[in-house]
Motif scaffolding. Structure first.
Motif, short mmCIF file in Angstrom:
data_model
loop_
_atom_site.label_atom_id
_atom_site.label_comp_id
_atom_site.label_asym_id
_atom_site.label_seq_id
_atom_site.Cartn_x
_atom_site.Cartn_y
_atom_site.Cartn_z
N LEU A 12 40.93 45.77 43.00
CA LEU A 12 40.28 44.76 43.85
C LEU A 12 38.95 44.32 43.26
O LEU A 12 38.63 43.12 43.27
CB LEU A 12 40.07 45.32 45.26
CG LEU A 12 41.32 45.67 46.05
CD1 LEU A 12 40.95 46.22 47.41
CD2 LEU A 12 42.27 44.49 46.16
N TYR A 13 38.17 45.26 42.75
CA TYR A 13 36.89 44.90 42.13
C TYR A 13 37.10 44.07 40.87
O TYR A 13 36.36 43.11 40.62
CB TYR A 13 36.08 46.16 41.80
CG TYR A 13 35.66 46.98 42.99
CD1 TYR A 13 35.35 46.41 44.22
CD2 TYR A 13 35.59 48.37 42.89
CE1 TYR A 13 34.97 47.17 45.30
CE2 TYR A 13 35.20 49.15 43.98
CZ TYR A 13 34.90 48.54 45.18
OH TYR A 13 34.52 49.30 46.25
N ARG A 14 38.11 44.40 40.09
CA ARG A 14 38.40 43.64 38.87
C ARG A 14 38.82 42.21 39.22
O ARG A 14 38.38 41.25 38.59
CB ARG A 14 39.47 44.34 38.03
CG ARG A 14 39.74 43.64 36.70
CD ARG A 14 40.60 44.47 35.76
NE ARG A 14 41.98 44.58 36.21
CZ ARG A 14 42.57 45.70 36.58
NH1 ARG A 14 41.94 46.86 36.55
NH2 ARG A 14 43.83 45.70 36.97
N GLU A 15 39.67 42.07 40.23
CA GLU A 15 40.10 40.73 40.65
C GLU A 15 38.90 39.90 41.07
O GLU A 15 38.77 38.73 40.69
CB GLU A 15 41.12 40.85 41.80
CG GLU A 15 41.80 39.53 42.13
CD GLU A 15 41.46 38.95 43.48
OE1 GLU A 15 41.68 37.74 43.64
OE2 GLU A 15 40.99 39.69 44.35
N ALA A 16 37.98 40.49 41.83
CA ALA A 16 36.78 39.77 42.26
C ALA A 16 35.89 39.41 41.07
O ALA A 16 35.38 38.29 40.98
CB ALA A 16 36.00 40.63 43.26
N ARG A 17 35.72 40.34 40.15
CA ARG A 17 34.86 40.08 38.97
C ARG A 17 35.42 38.96 38.10
O ARG A 17 34.68 38.07 37.66
CB ARG A 17 34.69 41.36 38.15
CG ARG A 17 33.83 41.16 36.90
CD ARG A 17 33.63 42.46 36.12
NE ARG A 17 34.86 43.19 35.85
CZ ARG A 17 35.70 42.91 34.85
NH1 ARG A 17 35.47 41.90 34.03
NH2 ARG A 17 36.78 43.65 34.67
N LEU A 18 36.73 38.98 37.86
CA LEU A 18 37.32 37.93 37.04
C LEU A 18 37.16 36.56 37.69
O LEU A 18 36.90 35.56 37.01
CB LEU A 18 38.80 38.23 36.76
CG LEU A 18 39.07 39.43 35.87
CD1 LEU A 18 40.56 39.74 35.82
CD2 LEU A 18 38.51 39.22 34.47
N ALA A 19 37.31 36.49 39.01
CA ALA A 19 37.10 35.22 39.72
C ALA A 19 35.64 34.80 39.63
O ALA A 19 35.34 33.63 39.35
CB ALA A 19 37.54 35.34 41.18
N ASP A 20 34.71 35.74 39.83
CA ASP A 20 33.28 35.43 39.76
C ASP A 20 32.87 34.95 38.37
O ASP A 20 32.06 34.04 38.23
CB ASP A 20 32.43 36.64 40.13
CG ASP A 20 32.43 36.93 41.61
OD1 ASP A 20 32.98 36.13 42.39
OD2 ASP A 20 31.87 37.98 41.98
N GLU A 21 33.42 35.58 37.34
CA GLU A 21 33.09 35.21 35.97
C GLU A 21 33.87 33.98 35.51
O GLU A 21 33.70 33.53 34.38
CB GLU A 21 33.36 36.38 35.03
CG GLU A 21 32.44 37.55 35.26
CD GLU A 21 32.80 38.78 34.45
OE1 GLU A 21 33.82 38.78 33.72
OE2 GLU A 21 32.04 39.78 34.54
N GLN A 22 34.73 33.46 36.39
CA GLN A 22 35.57 32.30 36.12
C GLN A 22 36.43 32.51 34.88
O GLN A 22 36.70 31.57 34.13
CB GLN A 22 34.73 31.03 36.07
CG GLN A 22 34.03 30.83 37.40
CD GLN A 22 33.61 29.42 37.65
OE1 GLN A 22 34.24 28.48 37.19
NE2 GLN A 22 32.55 29.28 38.41
#
Length: 160
Positions: A12-22
């Motif tokens: 879940l944290y990785r999914e959020a980070r990848l979206a945040d980092e575009q």
């Protein structure tokens, strides 16, 4: 089905980070081919096949959305790209009857568009359904329940 809480949280944290980092191509790679991404409008439990949704994308539509943002130059609201940062919290993890791992979590996403002065806040609750895939997971389903989904909102061009 037993699950590793740490592995689920890290996904879940990785999914959020990848979206945040575009890093949207990497974000898209987390999704399974039969996945569904849903952001309801007005109420959380509408029938998305009969009522309006903010987003109701299968994997093919997700691919098109990512391509539009990353490759076409046609996503004018994202030129220049927004700066994003989100917090994910209150993670609950359950076995789902379909052999999936079901999670519920809260999020607070701040979006700063370079051409705007004030940040935009996206707050809500997310349901993920994760399919075990080797020693990791694939996203089978994501439902984002924005607390303000019944209010006028600015362009939702980021991935919530």
């Amino acid at each position: 089905m037993p699950f590793d809480r740490y592995a689920v949280e890290q996904f879940l944290y990785r999914e959020a980070r990848l979206a945040d980092e575009q890093r949207l191509e990497d974000w898209l790679a987390l999704w399974d081919q039969d996945a569904l991404y849903w952001v309801p409008c007005n109420e959380y439990d509408i029938d998305p096949t009969r009522q309006l949704s903010i987003i109701y994308d299968d994997y093919a539509r997700l691919r098109l959305r990512v391509a539009r943002i990353t490759k076409t130059g046609m996503a004018w609201t994202q030129e220049p790209r927004s700066r994003l940062r989100r917090l994910v919290s209150n993670i609950e993890i359950y076995d789902h009857p379909d052999g999936l791992v079901q999670t519920f979590s809260n999020f607070h996403l701040t979006e700063l568009r370079v051409n705007r002065r004030d940040p935009v806040e996206w707050i809500g609750r997310t349901e993920h359904r994760l399919r075990p895939h080797g020693d990791d997971f694939k996203l089978a389903y994501k439902k984002v329940m924005l607390i303000n989904n019944d209010h006028e909102m600015t362009q939702l061009s980021c991935m919530v």
